[in-house]
Design a protein around this motif. Structure first.
Motif, PDB file in Angstrom:
ATOM      1  N   GLU A 420      25.531  48.261 -24.388  1.00  0.00           N
ATOM      2  CA  GLU A 420      26.688  47.542 -24.077  1.00  0.00           C
ATOM      3  C   GLU A 420      26.643  46.895 -22.611  1.00  0.00           C
ATOM      4  O   GLU A 420      27.096  45.874 -22.550  1.00  0.00           O
ATOM      5  CB  GLU A 420      27.823  48.443 -24.169  1.00  0.00           C
ATOM      6  N   GLN A 423      23.765  44.111 -22.799  1.00  0.00           N
ATOM      7  CA  GLN A 423      24.186  42.877 -23.709  1.00  0.00           C
ATOM      8  C   GLN A 423      22.790  42.300 -24.078  1.00  0.00           C
ATOM      9  O   GLN A 423      21.930  42.632 -24.608  1.00  0.00           O
ATOM     10  CB  GLN A 423      24.939  42.020 -22.666  1.00  0.00           C
TER      11      GLN A 423
ATOM     12  N   HIS B 168      44.517  36.902 -28.415  1.00  0.00           N
ATOM     13  CA  HIS B 168      43.714  37.305 -29.489  1.00  0.00           C
ATOM     14  C   HIS B 168      44.327  38.026 -30.611  1.00  0.00           C
ATOM     15  O   HIS B 168      44.696  38.978 -30.517  1.00  0.00           O
ATOM     16  CB  HIS B 168      42.353  38.105 -29.030  1.00  0.00           C
ATOM     17  N   GLU B 169      44.232  37.340 -31.877  1.00  0.00           N
ATOM     18  CA  GLU B 169      44.770  37.976 -33.017  1.00  0.00           C
ATOM     19  C   GLU B 169      43.620  38.780 -33.844  1.00  0.00           C
ATOM     20  O   GLU B 169      42.655  38.155 -34.013  1.00  0.00           O
ATOM     21  CB  GLU B 169      45.472  36.939 -33.816  1.00  0.00           C
ATOM     22  N   SER B 170      44.116  39.905 -34.365  1.00  0.00           N
ATOM     23  CA  SER B 170      43.159  40.516 -34.976  1.00  0.00           C
ATOM     24  C   SER B 170      43.086  40.267 -36.481  1.00  0.00           C
ATOM     25  O   SER B 170      43.828  39.224 -37.070  1.00  0.00           O
ATOM     26  CB  SER B 170      43.518  42.153 -34.966  1.00  0.00           C
ATOM     27  N   ALA B 171      42.267  40.935 -37.317  1.00  0.00           N
ATOM     28  CA  ALA B 171      42.098  40.821 -38.652  1.00  0.00           C
ATOM     29  C   ALA B 171      42.362  41.887 -39.384  1.00  0.00           C
ATOM     30  O   ALA B 171      41.918  42.159 -40.469  1.00  0.00           O
ATOM     31  CB  ALA B 171      40.724  40.174 -39.155  1.00  0.00           C
ATOM     32  N   CYS B 176      41.438  49.483 -34.524  1.00  0.00           N
ATOM     33  CA  CYS B 176      41.443  48.499 -33.540  1.00  0.00           C
ATOM     34  C   CYS B 176      42.411  49.103 -32.396  1.00  0.00           C
ATOM     35  O   CYS B 176      42.187  48.308 -31.201  1.00  0.00           O
ATOM     36  CB  CYS B 176      41.933  47.045 -34.107  1.00  0.00           C
ATOM     37  N   SER B 185      36.057  45.026 -31.257  1.00  0.00           N
ATOM     38  CA  SER B 185      36.703  44.010 -32.036  1.00  0.00           C
ATOM     39  C   SER B 185      36.883  42.778 -31.417  1.00  0.00           C
ATOM     40  O   SER B 185      36.567  41.664 -31.934  1.00  0.00           O
ATOM     41  CB  SER B 185      38.078  44.424 -32.680  1.00  0.00           C
ATOM     42  N   LEU B 186      37.191  42.717 -30.173  1.00  0.00           N
ATOM     43  CA  LEU B 186      37.498  41.740 -29.117  1.00  0.00           C
ATOM     44  C   LEU B 186      36.201  40.878 -29.202  1.00  0.00           C
ATOM     45  O   LEU B 186      35.769  39.705 -28.963  1.00  0.00           O
ATOM     46  CB  LEU B 186      38.004  42.034 -27.758  1.00  0.00           C
ATOM     47  N   GLU B 187      35.083  41.754 -28.987  1.00  0.00           N
ATOM     48  CA  GLU B 187      33.706  41.032 -28.765  1.00  0.00           C
ATOM     49  C   GLU B 187      33.041  40.569 -30.262  1.00  0.00           C
ATOM     50  O   GLU B 187      31.932  40.183 -30.114  1.00  0.00           O
ATOM     51  CB  GLU B 187      32.581  42.305 -28.355  1.00  0.00           C
ATOM     52  N   GLY B 188      34.053  40.571 -31.424  1.00  0.00           N
ATOM     53  CA  GLY B 188      33.439  40.022 -32.316  1.00  0.00           C
ATOM     54  C   GLY B 188      32.692  40.927 -33.290  1.00  0.00           C
ATOM     55  O   GLY B 188      31.520  40.510 -34.196  1.00  0.00           O
ATOM     56  N   ARG B 189      32.988  42.268 -33.425  1.00  0.00           N
ATOM     57  CA  ARG B 189      32.168  43.342 -33.968  1.00  0.00           C
ATOM     58  C   ARG B 189      32.867  44.033 -34.774  1.00  0.00           C
ATOM     59  O   ARG B 189      34.125  43.735 -34.955  1.00  0.00           O
ATOM     60  CB  ARG B 189      31.478  44.183 -32.999  1.00  0.00           C
ATOM     61  N   ARG B 190      32.203  44.888 -35.596  1.00  0.00           N
ATOM     62  CA  ARG B 190      33.054  45.881 -36.471  1.00  0.00           C
ATOM     63  C   ARG B 190      33.693  46.905 -35.416  1.00  0.00           C
ATOM     64  O   ARG B 190      33.100  47.128 -34.222  1.00  0.00           O
ATOM     65  CB  ARG B 190      32.032  46.675 -37.178  1.00  0.00           C
ATOM     66  N   ALA B 191      34.969  47.349 -35.774  1.00  0.00           N
ATOM     67  CA  ALA B 191      35.519  48.000 -34.857  1.00  0.00           C
ATOM     68  C   ALA B 191      35.519  49.754 -34.604  1.00  0.00           C
ATOM     69  O   ALA B 191      36.426  50.239 -35.082  1.00  0.00           O
ATOM     70  CB  ALA B 191      37.105  47.607 -34.849  1.00  0.00           C
ATOM     71  N   ALA B 192      34.194  49.850 -34.656  1.00  0.00           N
ATOM     72  CA  ALA B 192      34.150  51.230 -34.491  1.00  0.00           C
ATOM     73  C   ALA B 192      34.435  51.577 -32.920  1.00  0.00           C
ATOM     74  O   ALA B 192      33.965  50.800 -32.168  1.00  0.00           O
ATOM     75  CB  ALA B 192      32.615  51.853 -34.907  1.00  0.00           C
ATOM     76  N   LEU B 205      34.543  45.335 -21.732  1.00  0.00           N
ATOM     77  CA  LEU B 205      34.338  44.110 -22.650  1.00  0.00           C
ATOM     78  C   LEU B 205      33.256  43.495 -21.935  1.00  0.00           C
ATOM     79  O   LEU B 205      32.742  43.349 -20.920  1.00  0.00           O
ATOM     80  CB  LEU B 205      35.317  43.047 -22.233  1.00  0.00           C
ATOM     81  N   TRP B 206      31.992  43.459 -22.971  1.00  0.00           N
ATOM     82  CA  TRP B 206      30.742  42.933 -22.571  1.00  0.00           C
ATOM     83  C   TRP B 206      30.117  43.550 -21.267  1.00  0.00           C
ATOM     84  O   TRP B 206      29.513  43.182 -20.399  1.00  0.00           O
ATOM     85  CB  TRP B 206      30.630  41.366 -22.354  1.00  0.00           C
TER      86      TRP B 206
ATOM     87  N   ALA C  22      31.869  36.441 -30.195  1.00  0.00           N
ATOM     88  CA  ALA C  22      33.334  36.877 -30.211  1.00  0.00           C
ATOM     89  C   ALA C  22      34.076  36.266 -30.842  1.00  0.00           C
ATOM     90  O   ALA C  22      35.202  36.526 -31.491  1.00  0.00           O
ATOM     91  CB  ALA C  22      33.978  37.092 -28.811  1.00  0.00           C
ATOM     92  N   CYS C  24      33.903  34.989 -33.802  1.00  0.00           N
ATOM     93  CA  CYS C  24      33.554  35.245 -35.299  1.00  0.00           C
ATOM     94  C   CYS C  24      34.689  35.684 -36.142  1.00  0.00           C
ATOM     95  O   CYS C  24      34.852  34.881 -37.400  1.00  0.00           O
ATOM     96  CB  CYS C  24      32.208  35.917 -35.505  1.00  0.00           C
ATOM     97  N   LYS C  29      39.166  33.647 -39.748  1.00  0.00           N
ATOM     98  CA  LYS C  29      40.239  33.440 -40.048  1.00  0.00           C
ATOM     99  C   LYS C  29      40.765  31.982 -40.229  1.00  0.00           C
ATOM    100  O   LYS C  29      41.578  31.507 -41.060  1.00  0.00           O
ATOM    101  CB  LYS C  29      41.398  34.020 -39.029  1.00  0.00           C
ATOM    102  N   PHE C  63      34.363  44.176 -42.659  1.00  0.00           N
ATOM    103  CA  PHE C  63      34.983  45.453 -42.168  1.00  0.00           C
ATOM    104  C   PHE C  63      36.475  45.405 -41.967  1.00  0.00           C
ATOM    105  O   PHE C  63      37.298  46.162 -42.188  1.00  0.00           O
ATOM    106  CB  PHE C  63      34.666  45.590 -40.754  1.00  0.00           C
ATOM    107  N   TYR C  64      37.182  44.003 -41.966  1.00  0.00           N
ATOM    108  CA  TYR C  64      38.388  43.744 -41.709  1.00  0.00           C
ATOM    109  C   TYR C  64      39.265  43.339 -42.996  1.00  0.00           C
ATOM    110  O   TYR C  64      38.751  42.148 -44.057  1.00  0.00           O
ATOM    111  CB  TYR C  64      38.732  42.485 -40.845  1.00  0.00           C
TER     112      TYR C  64
END
Lengths: 904, 427, 154
Positions: A420, A423, B168-171, B176, B185-192, B205-206, C22, C24, C29, C63-64
């Motif tokens: 992380e 990066q 930023h809206e989620s999905a 999350c 999730s914000l980074e565009g990843r799976r939200a583990a 973040l990053w 980020a 994506c 959507k 995932f979502y």
């Protein structure tokens, strides 16, 4: 050092570890899944739970995951704590909730990490009574079988495939208890290290598809320590055999070389041992056919051929062992023996060897490569020619990780945390090659140019580092500033490394690389240089002070010799067909010793069946100059015999007593070391054949090996005496020393309770470190670290802008190497001959992908289909090399390319 | 409504659109921004928030000022620095943040600017759950107004402080809402979720310094700056400062959400605000703070609903939104419903949550439908013991076990009846 | 292939984040807004646009739950099945929807008008039972109200 307390007792450990590493290293049985010594910790599976106490008075403690907990000074834990034990057993029970329990039909059974951990935790009764989730499997190509229902979601596969190996087509999909590991669409896994999934996966989700076709349980395999024969790196392997067929190749850990992983060519290229092209008995030509004949029948004919020893020449092979080559040399005499490399390879390997020997640059092992902190790859597509070297270069990110970890005070093993922070930052890796490589995404900068321009870049970097190194004239400004940047980066590094190789076909390129490394040494830097070489024993044959192929061929063509003995070599891969044909025309007798039928064998008068690496013991020398012993895995049926033993038989038949005293391999080795003192260290590269452990030989078969009587009962119910192995301390038997053999002789990784590859932990002095007693092999080359530097001075001039085409070699991991092509899955992934062009060039030529063009180079002309390779510079064309019937010799070369219907 | 007694909701007009920028300014809005930027240092703002005893309103209750102090400050700090507002309210039965987002988006924005100033953030995100479509609309309008009014962007109000704010809206996916999963999730990843350490202020973040905070928490910040820490503490009935948005759902006369002094008792919320049970229904128990808190019973109703009170009954404040279990609703069914939720929302990363929650949900389904076995009770209890904090990778599974373990304690006979009678007595 | 409009909308997000990747989830959507759902073909187009591999993007997409990787009807009904709605009559609401629409959870009506999906707590617990259709929230549901609401969609 730090002191930690485990179940009340103090233990001293190295600092910086997590508790799991520490406990495993001390020999404690703590179960785990997602942690891996090469992948570090993420804390997903929760299997390694132990109880940690705040201090001596704390009686309650709390459960922590050993892999995610630093083993700091004073840490107190209990492994035996009842709550921790209960939790660990519960983790297994949870994994069993959806597991199909299909061990009897699962390939992993018997070497399954899940089985081992289940037994270790003591869980044995499933209370879950509901439905299990199921998945559909994918066809992932010829190498990997997919059975997703067995998945325990340890995430190791994607972490290895993506984080370690750089693959991008395998991933994890879905959510909650319906997570799926696979490709987005079914299809062959693209990454060339995909085969490691088979060993990384702790269950039977990813298994060896080639092994499946001739499946055998691990405990039923006969195994011995071996070395990969498919490139010059010499990765250590563990081949397994049963019923006279080689069943599979597994990784054999070597701390300095391959570590935990193999490439797919090495793992799957073994089917040539079993294929129908195998020669299993002596063959004699009768008109157009070759007919089987016994050695007894052949003997007189051989004796006659070899009667006049001054008229025999021997062509050895860079893919044959030192002993085989030396035996041939002994038979024909040093003046009439050549190493069997092409003229180009011979020149290049010799040049590379001299550069390495003379110093002062250091010669790194792959482990040293992993620890370099700035690298220039000059001209070599290592991902295809020396894949594990490319994999090692990918791990440079750990250098950055180490610096980062210090800054944010993260332990080195905290994999996700460190990633992380790091990066997408690239480590200081520069790749300058004629076309793009699969390693590019790991590089800070890449540069594409024709070979001469790459060479000029190299010389320019050296000049930028040291004014004593010759400067490059007429260097365009942007190349100059790139050279400056590379020089600055390498110059400021602690462990800079220059990588090049013979793949580009240019001696000047090797010289440019040398200048760079030496210029770094001149400023006091411990710079390293390493070269990828063509074949598994290119270095070995180069060290043998052999003649060149040309000299030997000339001897025949001029009539000074009339008998040619060719050892494990297809000459049509070494020289133009016309020249090889002429040689065969001129020769009176052609004796070939090889494993497979080849175009050369088709011209032979006599063929003797050579044992493959799996059926013979011998020594090969890798690109690092490390001599390594590979051991016979099984005794072959029929008349297949070690090549050196064939030489000995031939010498005896011809009345040549030079090899009379060779009873066993050690005798050959001793003779080699005496004849060529440079090979002295190989006497220590392996224990002598007389070595015994506690008075016993080391058994090739596990203590659970089954059916030794039954397997031959159709021939005779009287169990025959097992074949004797006089060449090594290993036995073709279950009987022998039952414990851990010395590192040189490790024939399988197994320990009580550890049936899977994870048993390797028990063989290392420290988890992830060298094998107990030291890793096998001995280096033959030690560069002179205080040598005086004499820079190479011959710099090619700049390529004219409108010059003719330059045709460069394109190496394919699947396709460029001879033996592995006998594996169906390798052959299906290999290309057919093509010519690769930059899109603009193709447009200018008026052609397109798939269309044919005529290519003329080195007085050859061929029509070839066009492939678009956008990364090629203008007027540089690429051609695959090493393909069957398409050796691609004498590149780079000037070329002319015409559209299909144009002619000059 | 008195903005000094009910600062969060004073400017919320139920059933009407929220204040525009102009209306908000006229009501005293953005004064805290002026005060902070023009007369306070970032450190002073943080000190005020620390002194006010504002604790995180997302459920964890971590002291906000202290959380901010973990962010590295000074010229050498790694940049950019991030403030992330967790508007991913998905805890079952939680609906308090929605009220603030829909009712007064400018209040949140003002809080973001002040909080951003305190930690010298460069960029702020509002991570809003996808299903909150009305809040999204209103936030977009308000953010645009704030930019136009020079409250966001470069050199806010001609100060040295610049802050970009993005919605930023989620999905989807409850996980999350876990602060480190939110970052992924914000980074565009799976939200583990991520392992801690490292903590977001160090590696966020990053990999940059990041503070995640809840909507309600941040909404309090302008008021603390305007009126001071002492005033904020004075609003409360307990050592924890300020007010709290409490909510009640279930078979009460007036389900809803109200701003009350922190530490109001459970009884007062249920009886005075929510009007007590509907005609014909009796109270059996409550889940006081959203789906992942333990049941409290009749005997606990006089506990103060601050961060400490529910603990004395073996529960937690959580989100402060109360679910009422009435006597005509099957407790096994209720807990089954909750377990189904948690099982479905597990991210799938760690074994006990991924497999264990699904298993408990299936056991509860079996019990509810009359197919329970006598050993099922012990199986459920074992899970409540084993899926504890530290045993799993994050707090989702331990949270799921809270209603289950208390239901097994308080409604043991109900469970046993289902198993004995092989049916649900409530159907 | 992405439309110009889709590309524009996705590009507008790039400056908001330190890294392109980020975007994506939002990109998926956006495409879903235009097309109703994310097909394999759409996924490949987005992946290419964002320089991700299809596997990397689908790992995120799958995932979502609100990224639809299967076709959906013109309107998506999300019926809340969490605890407060469950207490206040979710089963009745669901039963009525299933009967009225003739489909089960996860299915689409024959005329392609409605897809029926479960959703977690909508944060409308004081108006339980609740559901959403597309962007609209509907609370305090009963069979009559549901009929009225459904009738307003075409």
């Amino acid at each position: 050092m730090a002191t930690i307390y485990i179940d009340g007792r103090p233990y001293e450990i190295e600092e910086g570890q997590n508790l799991l590493q520490a406990c495993l290293g001390l020999g404690f049985e703590v179960p785990y899944f997602c942690w891996h010594p090469a992948l570090n910790s993420v804390g997903a599976c929760r299997q390694c739970a132990v109880k940690r106490f705040k201090d001596e008075k704390d009686e309650r403690g709390e459960i922590v995951m050993a892999c995610m907990t630093p083993a700091d000074e004073g840490t107190r834990i209990s492994i035996d704590d009842p709550e921790a034990k209960e939790f660990r057993a519960a983790v297994i029970e949870w994994l069993m909730v959806n597991h199909p329990h299909d061990c009897p039909v699962c390939d992993e059974g018997g070497e399954c990490h899940l089985q081992d951990m289940t037994v270790m935790t003591g869980h044995n009764y499933r209370e879950y009574r509901f439905e299990k989730r199921t998945h559909r499997n994918q066809d992932l190509g010829p190498f990997i079988n997919h059975e997703m229902n067995r998945c325990i979601q340890c995430y190791r596969c994607v972490r290895f495939y993506h984080n370690y190996a750089g693959g991008r087509d395998l991933n994890v999909f879905g959510c909650h208890d319906h997570v799926y590991f696979g490709r987005q669409q079914p299809g062959t896994l693209e990454n060339e290290f995909s085969g490691n999934l088979v060993e990384i996966c702790p269950t039977g989700v990813f298994t060896d598809k080639t092994e499946k076709r001739h499946f055998t349980r691990k405990w039923d395999l006969q195994t011995a320590p071996s070395v990969c024969m498919h490139c010059s790196l010499g990765c250590n392997t563990l081949p397994g055999e049963r019923y006279g067929r080689l069943r599979r190749i597994r990784n054999r850990y070597h701390h300095e070389i391959n570590g935990y992983f193999l490439c797919d060519r090495g793992r799957y290229g073994y089917e040539f041992v079993n294929c129908e092209r195998r020669i299993r008995e002596p063959l004699r030509r009768n008109g157009h056919t070759l007919q089987p004949v016994s050695w007894e029948m052949l003997r007189p004919q051989v004796a006659a051929c070899l009667a006049d020893s001054s008229r025999i020449v021997g062509i050895g092979s860079p893919r044959a062992s030192l002993e085989a080559n030396f035996a041939l040399r002994t038979l024909v005499g040093p003046d009439r023996f050549c190493g069997g490399m092409s003229a180009g390879d011979d020149r290049l390997v010799t040049a590379a060897l001299r550069i390495l020997q003379q110093g002062p640059a250091r010669l790194p092992s792959l482990n040293d490569v992993r620890r370099a902190d700035a690298v220039l790859v000059l001209g070599e597509d290592v991902a295809d020619t020396a894949p594990l070297l490319a994999l090692a270069l990918r791990q440079l990110i750990h250098r950055k990780a180490a610096r980062v970890a210090q800054r944010v005070k993260l332990p080195r093993w905290n994999d996700a945390g460190i990633r992380e922070v790091v990066q997408n930052e690239k480590e200081m890796l520069f790749i300058a090659t004629p076309h793009s490589t699969r390693l590019d995404d790991a590089a800070l900068k890449t540069w594409r140019a024709a070979p001469d321009d790459l060479i000029r870049l190299g010389f320019a970097v050296a000049a930028a580092l040291n004014p004593q190194a010759p400067a490059v004239t007429n260097l365009p400004a942007e190349i100059g500033s790139l050279a400056d940047e590379i020089a600055r980066t390498l110059g400021g590094a602690e462990r800079p490394l220059v990588v090049s190789g013979t793949g580009c076909g240019s001696e000047a390129l090797l010289q440019a690389a040398a200048n760079v490394a030496w210029a770094l040494c001149a400023q006091g830097s411990p710079a390293q240089i390493c070269f990828a070489l063509p074949e598994c024993n290119s270095m070995g044959t180069a060290l043998m002070e052999a003649q060149s192929l040309k000299e030997v061929v000339d001897a025949v063509q001029s009539g000074r010799a009339d008998t040619v003995i060719i050892l494990e070599n297809d000459l049509y891969r070494r020289a133009d067909a016309a020249a090889v044909n002429a040689l065969f025309e001129a020769a009176q007798h052609v004796i070939v010793i090889d494993h497979l039928t080849t175009a050369t064998g088709d011209r032979a008068e006599l063929i003797l069946p050579a044992a493959t690496f799996a059926e013979a013991s011998g020594t090969v020398v890798n690109n690092e100059g490390r001599a390594q012993r590979f051991y016979r895995v099984f005794a072959p049926a029929g008349e297949v015999r070690e090549s050196w033993r064939w030489m000995q038989k031939m010498m005896t038949a011809a009345g040549n007593t030079a090899a009379a005293g060779w009873q066993k391999l050690d005798d050959v080795v001793a003779a080699l070391a005496e004849a060529l003192p440079l090979f002295d260290p190989i006497l220590l590269a392996a224990p002598p054949a007389e070595f015994r452990q506690m008075g016993s030989k080391i058994p090739r078969q596990s203590h659970r090996y089954s059916g030794r009587t039954a397997m031959l009962a159709d021939i005779s119910v009287h169990e025959p005496k097992p074949p004797e192995d006089v060449d090594s301390p290993l036995a073709f038997s279950m009987e022998g020393y039952d414990g851990q053999p010395p590192a040189d002789l490790i024939q399988r990784f197994w320990a009580p309770g550890w049936n899977s590859v994870q048993a390797l932990n028990k063989f290392q002095a420290e988890i992830g470190g060298p094998l107990r007693g030291g890793d096998p092999g001995r280096r033959l080359i030690e560069p002179a670290l205080d040598a005086e530097i004499t820079y190479f001075k011959k710099i090619p001039s700049a390529r004219p802008a409108d010059g003719e085409w330059i045709l460069v070699a394109v190496h394919h991991i699947f396709g460029a190497e001879e033996l592995s092509m006998a594996t169906a899955g390798v052959a299906e992934r290999a290309p057919r001959p093509y010519v690769a062009l930059n899109a603009d060039d193709a447009a200018e030529l008026g052609t397109a992908a798939g269309e044919e063009v005529e290519v003329r180079w080195n007085s050859r002309r061929h029509r070839l289909p066009v492939r678009l390779m956008p990364s090629l510079p203008r007027r540089v064309a690429g051609m695959p090399v090493g393909l069957p019937g398409w050796p691609g010799l004498n590149l780079p070369a000037g070329a002319r390319i015409f559209r299909g219907d144009d002619h000059d | 409504m008195d903005h000094l007694k009910n600062p969060l909701t004073a400017n919320i007009r139920p059933g009407k659109p929220p204040f525009s920028l102009k209306e908000y300014e006229q009501a005293g809005g953005y004064q805290a921004v002026r005060k902070a930027l023009h007369s306070l240092t970032p450190g002073e703002v943080t000190a005020m928030v620390k002194a006010s005893n504002l604790r995180g309103r997302g459920g964890a209750g971590f002291p906000t000022g202290q959380k901010w102090s973990f962010i590295p400050m000074g010229a050498d700090a790694i940049r950019p620095k991030y403030l992330v507002v967790n508007a991913d309210e998905m805890e079952p039965a939680a609906f308090k943040d929605r009220m603030l987002l829909e009712g007064n988006p400018h209040q949140l924005i003002e809080g973001i600017i002040v909080a951003g100033y305190a930690i010298q953030a460069d960029i702020a995100y509002i991570f809003l759950r996808r299903e909150y479509t009305l809040p999204a609309k209103r936030l977009k309008t308000a953010i645009a107004e704030a930019y136009a009014g020079h409250y966001l962007g470069q050199n806010i109000l001609e100060s040295d402080f610049s802050l970009q704010l993005y919605l930023h809206e989620s999905a989807g996916r409850y996980i999350c809402g876990e602060e480190t999963a939110l970052l992924n999730s914000l980074e565009g990843r799976r939200a583990a979720p991520r392992a801690k350490p490292p903590f977001p202020p160090v590696v966020g973040l990053w990999g940059k310094p990041t503070t995640p905070n809840n909507v309600e928490t941040i909404s309090n910040v302008p008021h603390i700056v305007n009126h001071g820490a002492a005033w904020f503490k004075g609003l409360s009935h307990s050592p924890d400062g300020g007010t709290k948005i409490y909510g009640v759902s279930g078979r009460v006369k007036r389900p809803g959400a109200w701003e009350l002094p922190m530490g109001t008792t459970l009884r007062e919320i249920l009886e005075e605000q929510a009007g007590g049970m509907r005609e014909g229904f009796k109270l059996r128990g409550v889940i006081p703070g959203g789906g992942s808190t333990d049941f409290l019973m009749e005997e606990h109703l006089d506990l103060k609903m601050d961060f400490d009170g529910p603990k004395q009954g073996g529960s937690r404040l959580g989100t402060g939104t109360i679910v009422v279990l009435d006597d005509q609703t099957c407790p096994v069914g209720l807990v089954h419903n909750l377990m189904q939720f948690f099982a479905r929302e597990s991210c799938g990363w760690c074994t006990p949550c991924r497999e264990g929650l699904s298993w408990t949900a299936r056991i509860l389904a079996a019990i509810e439908s009359g197919q329970g076995q006598s050993e099922d009770f012990a199986r459920l209890q074992k899970h409540t013991r084993l899926l504890g904090p530290g045993h799993t990778f994050c707090a989702l599974a331990p949270g799921a076990m809270e209603p289950l373990q208390s239901a097994l304690k308080y409604f043991e006979e109900d469970f046993n009846r289902h198993i004995r009678e092989k049916r649900c007595p409530w159907r | 292939m992405l439309t110009t409009e889709e590309k524009k909308e996705i590009e507008a997000e790039f400056p908001h984040y330190e890294q392109k990747r980020a975007v994506c989830v939002e990109a998926l959507k956006i495409v879903q807004r235009h097309r109703g759902w994310v097909s394999d073909e759409a996924l490949l187009a987005v992946a290419e646009f964002l320089e991700m591999t299809p596997a990397e993007l689908d790992a995120v997409a799958t995932f979502y739950n609100l990224i639809f990787r299967k076709p959906v009807g013109k309107h998506v009904i999300l019926v809340c099945d969490s605890v407060s709605c469950w207490i206040m009559g979710y089963e009745r609401v669901l039963g009525h929807l299933k009967a009225r629409l003739g489909i089960d959870l996860g299915e689409t009506t024959g005329d392609g008008l409605f897809t029926l999906l479960p959703i977690v707590c909508l944060g409308a617990c004081d108006q339980a039972p609740a559901m959403m259709i597309d962007e609209e929230l509907y609370g305090n549901l009963n069979p009559a109200k549901i009929d009225e609401i459904l009738a307003s969609y075409s």
